[in-house]
Design a protein around this motif. Structure first.
Motif, PDB file in Angstrom:
ATOM      1  N   UNK A  53       0.820  -1.207   0.000  1.00 24.69           N
ATOM      2  CA  UNK A  53       0.000   0.000   0.000  1.00 24.69           C
ATOM      3  C   UNK A  53       0.859   1.264   0.000  1.00 24.69           C
ATOM      4  N   UNK A  54       1.977   1.250   0.713  1.00 24.13           N
ATOM      5  CA  UNK A  54       2.888   2.397   0.704  1.00 24.13           C
ATOM      6  C   UNK A  54       3.468   2.643  -0.679  1.00 24.13           C
ATOM      7  N   UNK A  55       3.896   1.587  -1.334  1.00 27.12           N
ATOM      8  CA  UNK A  55       4.440   1.716  -2.691  1.00 27.12           C
ATOM      9  C   UNK A  55       3.373   2.188  -3.669  1.00 27.12           C
ATOM     10  N   UNK A  56       2.151   1.709  -3.492  1.00 23.13           N
ATOM     11  CA  UNK A  56       1.046   2.145  -4.345  1.00 23.13           C
ATOM     12  C   UNK A  56       0.791   3.630  -4.165  1.00 23.13           C
ATOM     13  N   UNK A  57       0.849   4.115  -2.930  1.00 20.79           N
ATOM     14  CA  UNK A  57       0.643   5.540  -2.695  1.00 20.79           C
ATOM     15  C   UNK A  57       1.785   6.364  -3.293  1.00 20.79           C
ATOM     16  N   UNK A  58       3.009   5.904  -3.147  1.00 18.80           N
ATOM     17  CA  UNK A  58       4.153   6.618  -3.737  1.00 18.80           C
ATOM     18  C   UNK A  58       3.976   6.700  -5.256  1.00 18.80           C
ATOM     19  N   UNK A  59       3.552   5.604  -5.874  1.00 19.51           N
ATOM     20  CA  UNK A  59       3.317   5.606  -7.325  1.00 19.51           C
ATOM     21  C   UNK A  59       2.221   6.602  -7.701  1.00 19.51           C
ATOM     22  N   UNK A  60       1.166   6.687  -6.887  1.00 16.56           N
ATOM     23  CA  UNK A  60       0.082   7.642  -7.152  1.00 16.56           C
ATOM     24  C   UNK A  60       0.585   9.080  -7.023  1.00 16.56           C
TER      25      UNK A  60
END
Length: 137
Positions: A53-60
């Motif tokens: 989820x952290x990586x997904x937020x960084x990508x967003x």
């Protein structure tokens, strides 16, 4: 070039919310999970969901920053920008880059084209929303 960081954060959050709704347990997740060859009894993710989820937020956030730069450049070129134009730019980025780039990965990976449609659809909607949010600021 000035970027509105509140707009960037809100746009990133919109991408996360759209993704969560799009691939929620009551929406497209069960169909997508089956289309990628997973058994309904298998659990998604790994032991470290915080990393996912952290990586997904960084990508967003990265997507939102790039969208803000594109919208800023478009505004400088045309002299105008509004929510509808931002929506159009986000949609074009979604179709022209996100969806088209991932198509070959799915085809060469042997994944069902329907899985790509679900994933690309979410990318297009998320990027369109990001564009609309950023342009409205």
């Amino acid at each position: 070039m000035e970027l509105n960081f509140l707009a960037i954060v809100l746009a990133a959050l919109s991408g996360i919310v759209i993704g969560a709704l799009w691939f929620g347990p009551k929406t497209f997740f069960p169909m997508w999970w089956k289309l990628i060859g997973k058994n309904p009894s298998e659990q998604p993710g790994t032991d470290n969901m915080a990393l996912i989820f952290g990586s997904t937020f960084v990508a967003a956030v990265v997507q939102s920053i790039v969208m803000a730069v594109l919208i800023n450049l478009a505004e400088q070129a045309t002299g105008t920008m509004n929510t509808v134009t931002g929506l159009a730019i986000g949609s074009l980025v979604g179709v022209g880059f996100a969806a088209s780039a991932s198509l070959s990965h799915h085809l060469f990976g042997g994944f069902a084209i329907k899985a790509w449609v679900l994933e690309a659809g979410q990318d297009i909607v998320s990027l369109a929303a990001m564009g609309a949010i950023i342009a409205s600021f």
